[in-house]
Structure formats: structure tokens, C-alpha cells
Design a protein around this motif. Structure first.
Motif, short mmCIF file in Angstrom:
data_model
loop_
_atom_site.label_atom_id
_atom_site.label_comp_id
_atom_site.label_asym_id
_atom_site.label_seq_id
_atom_site.Cartn_x
_atom_site.Cartn_y
_atom_site.Cartn_z
N GLU A 24 -15.95 -114.19 -13.46
CA GLU A 24 -15.23 -112.95 -13.77
C GLU A 24 -15.36 -111.94 -12.64
OE1 GLU A 24 -15.83 -113.43 -18.61
OE2 GLU A 24 -17.11 -112.07 -17.46
N GLY A 25 -16.58 -111.82 -12.08
CA GLY A 25 -16.77 -110.92 -10.95
C GLY A 25 -15.93 -111.33 -9.75
N CYS A 26 -15.85 -112.62 -9.52
CA CYS A 26 -15.02 -113.14 -8.43
C CYS A 26 -13.55 -112.79 -8.67
CB CYS A 26 -15.21 -114.65 -8.33
SG CYS A 26 -14.12 -115.47 -7.14
N LEU A 27 -13.07 -112.98 -9.89
CA LEU A 27 -11.66 -112.73 -10.19
C LEU A 27 -11.29 -111.25 -10.05
CD1 LEU A 27 -11.14 -115.12 -13.23
CD2 LEU A 27 -10.04 -115.29 -10.99
N LEU A 28 -12.23 -110.35 -10.34
CA LEU A 28 -11.94 -108.92 -10.25
C LEU A 28 -11.69 -108.48 -8.82
CD1 LEU A 28 -14.37 -107.41 -12.90
CD2 LEU A 28 -11.89 -107.58 -13.04
N ALA A 29 -12.04 -109.31 -7.85
CA ALA A 29 -11.77 -108.99 -6.45
C ALA A 29 -10.37 -109.46 -6.01
CB ALA A 29 -12.83 -109.62 -5.55
N LEU A 30 -9.63 -110.09 -6.90
CA LEU A 30 -8.29 -110.59 -6.57
C LEU A 30 -7.28 -109.45 -6.67
CD1 LEU A 30 -6.18 -112.82 -6.07
CD2 LEU A 30 -6.27 -113.35 -8.52
N ASP A 31 -6.58 -109.18 -5.59
CA ASP A 31 -5.56 -108.14 -5.59
C ASP A 31 -4.52 -108.41 -6.68
OD1 ASP A 31 -6.72 -106.79 -3.50
OD2 ASP A 31 -5.44 -107.68 -1.96
N GLY A 32 -4.20 -107.39 -7.44
CA GLY A 32 -3.20 -107.52 -8.49
C GLY A 32 -3.76 -107.92 -9.84
N LEU A 33 -5.09 -108.13 -9.90
CA LEU A 33 -5.70 -108.52 -11.18
C LEU A 33 -6.52 -107.36 -11.72
CD1 LEU A 33 -5.79 -111.03 -13.01
CD2 LEU A 33 -7.99 -111.57 -12.00
N ARG A 34 -6.21 -106.94 -12.92
CA ARG A 34 -6.88 -105.79 -13.52
C ARG A 34 -8.14 -106.19 -14.27
NH1 ARG A 34 -4.87 -100.78 -15.55
NH2 ARG A 34 -2.73 -101.45 -15.19
N ASP A 35 -8.12 -107.33 -14.97
CA ASP A 35 -9.25 -107.68 -15.84
C ASP A 35 -9.26 -109.20 -16.02
OD1 ASP A 35 -11.46 -107.30 -17.42
OD2 ASP A 35 -10.43 -106.18 -18.99
N ALA A 36 -10.46 -109.71 -16.41
CA ALA A 36 -10.59 -111.16 -16.58
C ALA A 36 -11.66 -111.49 -17.60
CB ALA A 36 -10.93 -111.83 -15.25
N ALA A 37 -11.43 -112.55 -18.36
CA ALA A 37 -12.41 -113.08 -19.31
C ALA A 37 -12.45 -114.59 -19.12
CB ALA A 37 -12.03 -112.73 -20.74
N VAL A 38 -13.63 -115.13 -18.86
CA VAL A 38 -13.81 -116.56 -18.64
C VAL A 38 -14.74 -117.11 -19.71
CG1 VAL A 38 -14.62 -118.33 -17.03
CG2 VAL A 38 -13.41 -116.31 -16.16
N PHE A 39 -14.42 -118.26 -20.27
CA PHE A 39 -15.23 -118.84 -21.34
C PHE A 39 -14.96 -120.33 -21.45
CE2 PHE A 39 -11.38 -116.84 -22.92
CZ PHE A 39 -10.77 -117.86 -23.65
N GLY A 40 -15.75 -121.01 -22.26
CA GLY A 40 -15.63 -122.44 -22.42
C GLY A 40 -14.68 -122.81 -23.54
N ILE A 41 -13.88 -123.86 -23.32
CA ILE A 41 -12.99 -124.38 -24.35
C ILE A 41 -13.26 -125.89 -24.48
CG2 ILE A 41 -11.25 -122.63 -23.92
CD1 ILE A 41 -9.63 -124.71 -22.37
N PRO A 42 -12.88 -126.50 -25.60
CA PRO A 42 -13.20 -127.92 -25.82
C PRO A 42 -12.59 -128.83 -24.76
CG PRO A 42 -12.39 -126.89 -27.83
CD PRO A 42 -12.14 -125.92 -26.73
N ASP A 43 -13.37 -129.85 -24.37
CA ASP A 43 -12.89 -130.86 -23.44
C ASP A 43 -13.47 -132.21 -23.85
OD1 ASP A 43 -11.63 -131.31 -20.53
OD2 ASP A 43 -13.48 -132.51 -20.70
N GLU A 44 -12.62 -133.18 -24.06
CA GLU A 44 -13.06 -134.48 -24.58
C GLU A 44 -14.02 -135.19 -23.63
OE1 GLU A 44 -12.61 -135.65 -27.53
OE2 GLU A 44 -11.35 -133.94 -28.12
N GLU A 45 -13.80 -135.05 -22.34
CA GLU A 45 -14.63 -135.76 -21.37
C GLU A 45 -15.91 -135.01 -21.04
OE1 GLU A 45 -14.34 -137.65 -16.84
OE2 GLU A 45 -12.60 -136.61 -17.74
#
Length: 516
Positions: free
Chosen positions: A425-446
Motif C-alpha cells: 500500500e505504501g508503494c502504491l501511494l507513491a504512484l502518480d494519479g493514485l489517491r488511495d489503496a487497499a491490499v489484502f488476500g483473496i482465495p487462490d486454489e493453488e
């Protein structure tokens, strides 16, 4: 009017009460609560936005020996019903526009006092002042119907703050009452760590239903500070208030830094902020590039602490310490202590990441959770009496400075690898044009879990999924690149910047076994 020589007061959006007025009104509220049958040790609830009356009601309850429960005024239906019922609040104070929802959730035999919304508060929140319902006693006519309560409880109860409920229904943190000596010690530490003199001028921009601003207000009142509240945070209004009231000290959250830095340069330079001597932040990780930018702008006046509603502040650092230890949330102060434990409950060596356990100050009151002593017991370290965890993951360096990786419940384990979303999330907030970000885990079969990023672009920004993924891939390991990217018009945050990540994560895990 020369703010520097004006006696300290409590103000918000055009309403200002001197300390004598504040004390008289809170003493009348105490008498009114006693007339309604509220006893020492019981609780009353406040479902209101920030304004002086909010603090007067809490102070009145404390004078009587009862605890105030500041309730998130965004709560609806079952959320309100849970907090009001779980806290067993005997009297509930609510702003006029919130009265219908509160009345529908009111516990049996609880009384409701209506508080008209001040014009300035309504304007700041973007709606016209609502007409009173006329269905319940109004605060002013009710309190002035009682003479001020002369006596004061020997031990002051703390406010009961309800946790945000990231892993289920929120629980109320109930701390032991404190005596005069304990309160004086807390006020002295407040002046020292917040770098504000008695009688100084402070600004509280975050909602009083959160622990940090609530405790800040209590200590500022006890220390006789001049207090300016904001009904809701607005970046330019924050700067205007600092200049107008010659604010010396403010407490904020990192999201407010982001919004301040996104003001146009000419707007930021329009205001005289030279009165500021201390800006304290806590409650969430602050991306290093954001903190560097704030120090470059305001100078080395930023101070940071780490702790929880349950423990109070445990670690501290000023700007010089942070610049020497970039990314730290500070080092344990006084009788506080920090240890990082592995899954076996054994302390980990310097630099190793594990669960953070903290020991509050010897003068900090003991706590439990209303109706859930088992949750309190589950926080304790088996082999270290007095140490508890509030669910954070991190490590210590050789100088004893603490660094947080993420929340335990946000940790993503993908193919056996631990991934900390806060870093991404901290990395993404340094991206020009990006105001906010939320990163989390979602199900993955593998892999069990995969990374998802829900992002909020700036208006007009032409970002693509590949832009987001490439930005992370250029800066972090490949396994930290989100597999799924979802663009949101607005991420679910409250006024203090608290991100309700659970709302984003729940749909992915519906019907599965992960603890949300």
C-alpha cells in the motif's frame, strides 16, 4: 482579537465555550444524569459529531463517576443496537439528524437526549441544520433545569472506546478509573511527549469516537489547553485554523498528511504555519515518503507514537530519531516495554519479524473488554506477565526501535510466504494519479491466498491495471505484485482515515474458512 492573550477556550465551527462555561455546563450535565438515575460505574453514550457539547457531556459523566461511550455516528441499525446494548448505556445523547436511528436502536429503559446540530457543524458536514424533532428533551433546556453538581468523583472513569470490529462485533475497552495523582502524571507526560506547554493551543481534527483524539481531548482539558475541534477533516480548513488560531500542536493520522500534501503548492504556501511546534501522528502506518515530505514542509516537528486503546502510548520518536531510523514507530519510553515473539511464544532476536507484545506504563490503568474477559486474557503473553498484543507484526532494531510490518489479521500467506499488505500500500501511494489503496488476500486454489489491490485514482487519472502492477513490480519482489486490481470511485474510510478493509475483503471470502 489577539489569540495569544485570549484565555483558553473550547471551540468548534463557530461555537466557543470558555473554561468556566464548560465546567458549569458539565457540572449541570452531571446533576441531570444523576437525576435520571445514572450511578457511578455505569455508562452513557454519545452519538454526535465533534463539538464542545460532546466534550461537556463526557466530562459531566466523569464528574458523576460514570463512563462516556463515544459512538461512531456512522453506525446504523444493528451496529448501533449492539454498541448501545452491549455498553448498557443508561442515557444516550444524539445529534438531531441521528435521533431517528438512535431511537430505533435504544435499549429498553434508556433515555434519549436530543442535541441540536450547530449551524457551523452542519455546514462543515455538508447539510443544512435539521429542525429538532421535538420528541425528546433538548440538551440545553434539560441541563439548565439542574443546578451544577458541586462534588466530583474521587476517581475519574475513562471513556469506553469500542474497537473497530475488524474480526467481528466491536468490543468496548473498559479501563480502571484513575485518581488525581494518576491523572496528573498522564497530563505531565502529555505535555512532554506532545511538546505543548500548559495553556498552549491544540487542534483536534479527528472524530472523538476514536481512542487517540478522545484521550487527547481528555488530557488537553485536564491541562487547560486552548482546544479547537474540527467537525470533519478538510485539508485547507486545517491550514486556515492553524493560521487563524495560531495553533501550536495538532494530532493527526497519516491519511491527513496525504490529503495535505495533495493540496496545490500555492494553497499550502498561502497559510502561515509558523506557530506549529509539534504535529503528532499515530493510529496507522505512515509511508516513509509521505513522512519525509511532511518533515521537508513543516520542519522536524513531527512526533509519532505507537500503542492502542487498551495500552495507551508505549513507543515514541521525534523527527530526528525517525530520520536516523527511517520507518520506525519509536522506542519504548519510561516503564513501557516492547518484545517481539515467535509462534512458540519465545522472544525473537533483533531484526526477526514476529508478533509485537507491549507492556504499558506502570501508571496506565488496567483494562478489560466489556462482557468479554476471555478476549482480554487471549491478548496476554503466556510467559511474560504484563505484556499484551494488539495484533501487530513487526521487529526491533539493535537500538530498540520498533518497526511495524502489518496487522496480524491483514497478513497474507501465499504459497507459504508471508506478505505484508502495508508495504505494498505504501508503494502504491507513491504512484502518480493514485489517491488511495487497499491490499489484502483473496482465495487462490493453488497458493491458498493471492493479492488483490482495490485502488482509488485521482479524478481524471488514466491509470490502468498494468500501470498499477508495473509500479509495484519495479519496486518490490514479484510475489508482492497484486494479481487482481479493482478501481474504486472511493475506498471506505471514515473521517479519521480508518480504512474498513473488511468491507472489501468479505465478498471474496463469503462461504469460505478465512477469518475476516
Amino acid at each position: 482579537m489577539d489569540v495569544a492573550v485570549t484565555p483558553p477556550a473550547i471551540r468548534c465551527a463557530g461555537v466557543e465555550h470558555t473554561y468556566p462555561t464548560f465546567q458549569e455546563r458539565s457540572a449541570r450535565i452531571a446533576a441531570g444524569l444523576r437525576a435520571l438515575g445514572v450511578e457511578p460505574g455505569e455508562r452513557i453514550a454519545i452519538v454526535m459529531r465533534n463539538e464542545p457539547a460532546h466534550l461537556e457531556i463526557a466530562a459531566g459523566a466523569a464528574r458523576l463517576g460514570a463512563s462516556a461511550v463515544p459512538v461512531n455516528w456512522h453506525f446504523r441499525h444493528d451496529e448501533l443496537r449492539h454498541v448501545l446494548g452491549d455498553s448498557d448505556s443508561k442515557v444516550v445523547f444524539a445529534h438531531t439528524d441521528l435521533v431517528p436511528g438512535v431511537a430505533a436502536a435504544l435499549p429498553e429503559r434508556a433515555r434519549l437526549i436530543e442535541v441540536p446540530v450547530p449551524d457551523g457543524t452542519a455546514a462543515a458536514c455538508g447539510f443544512p441544520p435539521p429542525p429538532v424533532t421535538g420528541d425528546h428533551p433538548l440538551l440545553d433546556s434539560w441541563l439548565y433545569g439542574h443546578p451544577p453538581l458541586a462534588e466530583e468523583a474521587a476517581r475519574r472513569p475513562s471513556t469506553v472506546i469500542y474497537s473497530s470490529g475488524t474480526t467481528g462485533r466491536p468490543k468496548g475497552v473498559l479501563r480502571d478509573p484513575v485518581g488525581a495523582e494518576q491523572l496528573a502524571d498522564a497530563v505531565a507526560k502529555f505535555h512532554e511527549f506532545f511538546a505543548v506547554e500548559p495553556g498552549g493551543r491544540t487542534l483536534i481534527p479527528a472524530p472523538l469516537y476514536h481512542a487517540s483524539p478522545s484521550q487527547h481531548a481528555v488530557l488537553a482539558l485536564a491541562g487547560g489547553l486552548d482546544i479547537t475541534l474540527m467537525p470533519r477533516f478538510d485539508a485547507e480548513e486545517f491550514l486556515r485554523l492553524v493560521e487563524h488560531h495560531r495553533i501550536q500542536q495538532a494530532q493527526v493520522v497519516p491519511t491527513m498528511f496525504v490529503r495535505l500534501l495533495r493540496l496545490p503548492k500555492d494553497v499550502r504556501e498561502r497559510y502561515d504555519l509558523s506557530s506549529l511546534t509539534s504535529v503528532v501522528h499515530a493510529a496507522a502506518p505512515c509511508p516513509p515518503h509521505i513522512k519525509h515530505a511532511m518533515i521537508d514542509w513543516l520542519g522536524p516537528i513531527l512526533r509519532e507514537y505507537y500503542g492502542g486503546s487498551e495500552t495507551g502510548a508505549v513507543t515514541w520518536c521525534d523527527s530526528q530519531e525517525w530520520l536516523a531510523h527511517p520507518g520506525t514507530v519509536g522506542r519504548a519510553e519510561g516503564t513501557c516495554s516492547v518484545v517481539v515473539l515467535g509462534p512458540d511464544g519465545v522472544a525473537l532476536p533483533t531484526g526477526r519479524t514476529g508478533e509485537v507484545y507491549i507492556k504499558p506504563s506502570d501508571t496506565w490503568p488496567q483494562f478489560t473488554y466489556l462482557g468479554d474477559p476471555a478476549k482480554r486474557a487471549a491478548m496476554e503473553a503466556d510467559r511474560l506477565p504484563g505484556y499484551v498484543t494488539i495484533g501487530d507484526i513487526g521487529h526491533l532494531d539493535t537500538d530498540g526501535y520498533l518497526y511495524l510490518s502489518d496487522r496480524r489479521n491483514d497478513l497474507v500467506i501465499s504459497g507459504g510466504v508471508n506478505i505484508y499488505p502495508a508495504e505494498i500500500e505504501g508503494c502504491l501511494l507513491a504512484l502518480d494519479g493514485l489517491r488511495d489503496a487497499a491490499v489484502f488476500g483473496i482465495p487462490d486454489e493453488e497458493f491458498g491466498e493471492a493479492l488483490a489491490a482495490h485502488v482509488e485514482p485521482e479524478p481524471g487519472a488514466a491509470l490502468t491495471t498494468e500501470d498499477v502492477r508495473a509500479h509495484v513490480a519495479d519496486r518490490l519482489a514479484s510475489y508482492k505484485v497484486p494479481r487482481t486490481v479493482v478501481f474504486e470511485e472511493r475506498l471506505p474510510r471514515d473521517e479519521s482515515g480508518k480504512l474498513f478493509k473488511r468491507r472489501l475483503r468479505e465478498p471474496y471470502w463469503a462461504g469460505r474458512d478465512r477469518t475476516i
